[in-house]
Write a protein that holds these residues in place. Structure first.
Motif, mmCIF file in Angstrom:
data_model
loop_
_atom_site.group_PDB
_atom_site.id
_atom_site.type_symbol
_atom_site.label_atom_id
_atom_site.label_comp_id
_atom_site.label_asym_id
_atom_site.label_seq_id
_atom_site.Cartn_x
_atom_site.Cartn_y
_atom_site.Cartn_z
ATOM 1 N N PHE A 1 0.857 -1.187 0.000
ATOM 2 C CA PHE A 1 0.000 0.000 0.000
ATOM 3 C C PHE A 1 0.894 1.238 0.000
ATOM 4 C CE2 PHE A 1 -2.752 3.283 1.651
ATOM 5 C CZ PHE A 1 -3.986 2.988 1.093
ATOM 6 N N SER A 2 0.624 2.178 -0.907
ATOM 7 C CA SER A 2 1.486 3.350 -1.070
ATOM 8 C C SER A 2 0.904 4.570 -0.362
ATOM 9 C CB SER A 2 1.649 3.695 -2.553
ATOM 10 O OG SER A 2 2.281 2.622 -3.241
ATOM 11 N N THR B 1 8.428 0.771 4.154
ATOM 12 C CA THR B 1 9.572 0.774 3.242
ATOM 13 C C THR B 1 9.633 2.159 2.608
ATOM 14 O OG1 THR B 1 9.316 -1.579 2.754
ATOM 15 C CG2 THR B 1 10.598 -0.255 1.190
ATOM 16 N N THR B 2 10.665 2.919 2.963
ATOM 17 C CA THR B 2 10.760 4.294 2.462
ATOM 18 C C THR B 2 11.110 4.289 0.977
ATOM 19 O OG1 THR B 2 11.506 5.003 4.637
ATOM 20 C CG2 THR B 2 11.836 6.541 2.828
ATOM 21 N N VAL B 3 10.401 5.115 0.219
ATOM 22 C CA VAL B 3 10.603 5.213 -1.227
ATOM 23 C C VAL B 3 11.227 6.555 -1.583
ATOM 24 C CG1 VAL B 3 9.466 5.250 -3.483
ATOM 25 C CG2 VAL B 3 8.699 3.633 -1.722
ATOM 26 N N VAL C 1 5.855 8.321 -0.766
ATOM 27 C CA VAL C 1 6.825 8.559 0.307
ATOM 28 C C VAL C 1 7.290 7.232 0.891
ATOM 29 C CG1 VAL C 1 7.212 9.690 2.530
ATOM 30 C CG2 VAL C 1 5.721 10.756 0.837
ATOM 31 N N PHE C 2 6.339 6.344 1.197
ATOM 32 C CA PHE C 2 6.707 5.003 1.679
ATOM 33 C C PHE C 2 5.556 4.050 1.392
ATOM 34 C CE2 PHE C 2 5.123 7.237 5.498
ATOM 35 C CZ PHE C 2 4.103 6.385 5.922
ATOM 36 N N THR C 3 5.853 2.774 1.508
ATOM 37 C CA THR C 3 4.825 1.744 1.323
ATOM 38 C C THR C 3 4.762 0.870 2.567
ATOM 39 O OG1 THR C 3 6.349 0.154 0.318
ATOM 40 C CG2 THR C 3 5.198 1.675 -1.172
#
Length: 850
Positions: free
Chosen positions: A8-9, A134-136, A150-152
């Protein structure tokens, strides 16, 4: 939004520099007590929705908001220590329960205020549903694209699923429930930081912990749950724990809260105890006679009876149980007794041909009979909680859930759930409404009364009503007058000290109550009632004669009605027209909006009863203020009397107005129909609704139907010369006109009695309206409560009023009064009243003429 790996983003909620959450200068966020996430140092001042979902929580200080979709729950916390601002510098664009789209603005904030007065503007964006992120987005870089991920977080395949803390998904703990309580010493309650520390304390223990504050309950391991309690300084935090560590965790929680959960605490002993002494108001009205109390007439009449006081104050509800079996039996008995009471009301309403009203109470029985509503309280009773406590939590939670529904019909059911909830809880607490023990000849005293409560009164037993609050022009007062029920409002406080069973002489015509009268006084009062009855018979004999002054001027005397039954009574009582058909009675006391066909059927029936020779003025829907509709939930308004009410409902929701107009026009051929708009305050409103009516006339091929407006706000009276050019008539609603001229809420417990339509300022507004109408060749009527006040009749016709529309019981007497006065003398009296300085001067003037 999900990526190909079913993650999920979370997209950018705040333009700025994305940082690691561990960089925040706050250990609660940095140590991930709230959950995993990131920090953002903002370069903008708007917080946006990072995904589509539901707003599940907004902090009272408006600095933090929780957004949820499926099993993902995200807390967005603007700045650090911003709770201390108490909402200053924050502007909300959404409300709890709202569904929002990704990129939708949620909160605008003043970054300068936060920077000056708080620890930091850095904002925390954290997952409170337990998943790791999980930082993107690259850390340390400025991000401005709201579509930037920003993260998932990992997400279940079930879009409605939820992730619960580990101890809640495990087997349910067993054992005795250990309870405790402590007052919250935190100046701003349990906001994010202390809530996180408290949840961490709970998660250490092998126990299921529940917190309750002010009737709201949550899991002790849920940070957002604790925040949702919306606590404040001094609130009592009640703790219940079940499991091996129950005893220890209750002690640990109490100790942690007592220590402040990482914040400075406020000592309750430091708070000064301020005692406010009761004072007598400068304008307090007292009778001055021994054994006499006074009130203000809401519905005239006289009655002899015995006092019964309704106690509307509920005792404190506690969790304590006297035993599961006993509590369960008490609960079931209270529900059964409540259903029996409701059935009695239904039988009485049905007998009186009030089936529409009976439908409401049938719906209440359906709700009480619904096993789903009883399931939760019965389960809580089995766990050792008291029946009243369990029921209160259940019905309040159910009502709150319904109130947030998008479906207006379901949202409207919240009112009914609260109504039946209160009925059952009174039974459980032993608070007797007195309905089932009332004897004939009862004079009822209570704090206030609602329209639905008046409808439910058994008028075969209740001969009079008194309230310590309320106003003489309230909606409840209108219903009381239509039922010929003597009713006094704002009675002196001394009445509350009287014992039940005290004999009273209630003179609601003169606003007096004689307490414990002698036999001679009772006999004299009985003679008055008998003489009044004889006079009423005489007035009725002449009721069908026209109302012509002694010098030859005819005044049309019309009726205020709300049903076919009222119309039939009005014809018998000599009504020459209907000056006000309150169409809201076709809408109220039911669970859904009547269809166009249903409205047409009832309007047509009324027109047929009145016949083509008696005009019927049908006021379009007039709700809002003190007349809410259960199936038309409206947003909270600080002052509903200055909000969306009257014609503004039709302007805001033209489909409702259009259906009603079509229903009226379709039946116009059955009689002499006129249409009237309530609460017109400006010319553009009048033109807008007139255009709708003309459009529907053209569509239906209906000939011209006269239209008029209520004059009930000062702007309409002041602009009457312009408004008169576009209507056929005016009708003055003195109840609301008085409220707005005097700036007194007509339902205000302490001030309503001062909202008197005989004040010279109100009379001057009437005179101004009549003058403007005369110049335009239009006529003016009065349909407010003042028209039914016998002593006011000469003043009104002297001001130039051509039609008086009154409550049905008042018709014969008002016609008689007109026949006893001359227009010449009435004009002189009206001018003298306009020159008076205050209401008391006008009343003294009228007494001198009687």
């Amino acid at each position: 939004m999900k990526d190909p790996k079913n993650n999920f983003s979370i997209q950018l909620p705040l333009k700025g520099i994305v940082q690691a959450v561990t960089d925040l200068p706050d250990p609660v966020f940095a140590e991930k007590m709230m959950g995993d996430g990131v920090a953002i140092d903002p370069t903008d001042n708007v917080l946006y929705a990072p995904f589509s979902g539901q707003i599940t929580q907004i902090h009272n200080s408006h600095h933090a908001v929780t957004l949820q979709q499926g099993d993902v729950e995200l807390l967005m916390h603007i700045g650090l220590d911003t709770v201390a601002l108490k909402g200053r510098g924050f502007e909300l664009h959404v409300a709890e329960g709202d569904q929002v789209e990704q990129g939708q603005p949620l909160i605008t904030f003043d970054a300068d205020v936060i920077a000056r007065e708080c620890v930091s503007v850095q904002s925390a964006i954290v997952i409170t549903s337990g998943q790791e992120i999980t930082t993107v987005a690259p850390l340390g870089a400025v991000q401005t694209d709201l579509n930037q991920v920003v993260f998932t977080v990992p997400s279940s395949n079930d879009p409605q699923g939820t992730t619960a803390p580990a101890q809640e998904t495990a087997a349910e703990p067993t054992g005795p429930a250990i309870t405790g309580s402590i007052k919250i010493p935190n100046a701003t309650g349990l906001h994010a930081r202390p809530a996180a520390r408290l949840a961490v304390e709970v998660r250490k223990a092998d126990a299921k912990v529940t917190f309750t504050v002010n009737g709201k309950t949550c899991s002790g391991s849920s940070v957002t749950g604790i925040m949702s309690l919306k606590t404040k300084l001094g609130d009592e935090l009640e703790i219940e724990a079940v499991g091996p560590d129950a005893q220890q965790v209750v002690a640990d929680v109490i100790a942690a809260v007592k220590a402040g959960l990482g914040e400075e605490i406020t000592s309750f002993s430091e708070a000064p105890h301020i005692k406010v002494e009761e004072e007598a108001p400068l304008l307090q009205v007292k009778s001055g006679e021994d054994g006499v109390l006074i009130g203000f007439t809401a519905s005239p009449g006289r009655a002899i009876g015995k006092l019964v006081k309704h106690n509307q104050t509920l005792p404190e509800v506690t969790r304590e149980s006297i035993g599961a079996a006993e509590e369960r039996a008490a609960f079931k008995a209270s529900v059964k007794s409540s259903i029996a009471d409701l059935q009695s009301i239904i039988d009485r309403l049905t007998k009186n041909d009030q089936q529409d009203l009976a439908e409401v109470f049938n719906a209440h029985i359906e709700l009480l009979s619904d096993p789903e509503l009883s399931e939760k309280p019965l389960a809580d009773i089995a766990k050792g909680q008291g029946a009243a406590w369990s029921w209160k939590l259940a019905y309040e939670a159910q009502a709150e859930t319904l109130a947030k529904m998008d479906d207006p019909l379901l949202a409207g059911r919240a009112v009914d759930v609260r109504d039946i909830g209160l009925r059952v809880i009174k039974k459980l607490l032993g608070v007797d409404d007195g309905g089932e023990i009332l004897e004939e000849g009862t004079i009822l005293l209570q704090e206030d009364v609602t329209p639905s409560e008046i409808v439910a009164l058994d008028l075969t037993k209740i001969v009079g009503l008194c309230t310590t609050h309320g106003g003489s022009s309230s909606h409840a007062a209108i219903i009381a007058r239509s039922n010929d029920l003597p009713y006094l409002v704002n009675v002196e406080d001394g009445m509350k000290d009287l014992k039940d069973g005290t004999v009273l002489l209630l003179d609601a015509k003169r606003g007096k109550i004689k307490v414990s009268p002698t036999d001679e006084e009772q006999a004299a009062f009985t003679k008055k009632i008998e003489n009044a009855a004889k006079q009423a018979e005489e007035y009725q004999r002449d009721a069908h004669k026209p109302a012509i002054t002694t010098d030859g001027f005819q005044i049309e005397i019309a009726a205020n009605i709300g049903s076919v039954e009222d119309a039939e009574k009005a014809v018998v009582a000599g009504a020459e027209a209907v000056g006000l058909l309150r169409s809201e009675f076709l809408y109220m006391e039911r669970l859904n909006e009547p269809t166009e066909e249903e409205q047409a059927e009832k309007i047509g029936a009324i027109l047929e009863v009145m016949g083509k020779e008696r005009p019927v003025i049908i006021r379009t829907l007039d709700v809002g203020g003190d007349k809410p509709l259960p199936y038309l939930p409206m947003p909270h308004e600080e002052n509903p009397f200055l909000g969306v009410r009257g014609v503004r409902i039709g302007i805001e929701r033209p489909s409702i107005l259009r259906r009603q107009v079509r229903a009226i026009l379709s039946q116009a051929h059955k009689g002499h129909a006129r249409i009237m708009y309530p609460m017109i305050s400006a010319l553009d409103e009048l033109r807008a609704v007139n255009a709708l009516v003309r459009e529907e006339q053209k569509n239906l091929g209906v000939e011209h139907v006269e239209v008029g407006i209520m004059i009930e706000v000062p702007s309409a009276a002041l602009m009457a010369d312009k408004l008169a050019q576009e209507v056929d008539f005016f009708s003055i609603g003195t109840n609301d006109l008085t409220q707005y001229v005097m700036a007194i809420d007509r339902g205000h417990p302490g001030l309503a009695s001062r909202a008197d339509a005989l004040h010279p300022a109100v009379l001057r507004m009437i005179e101004l309206t009549v003058r403007a109408a005369n110049d335009a060749g239009k006529w003016v009527g009065v349909c407010g409560g003042l028209a039914s006040q016998i002593e006011a009749v000469p003043v009104l016709i002297g001001l130039g009023i051509k039609e008086l529309s009154v409550s049905v019981p008042a018709l014969p007497e008002v016609k008689h009064k007109v026949r006893t006065v001359s227009m010449e003398e009435s004009c002189k009296l009206a001018q003298a009243a306009l020159d008076c300085a205050d209401t008391s001067d006008v009343k003294d003037l009228l007494k001198s003429q009687s």
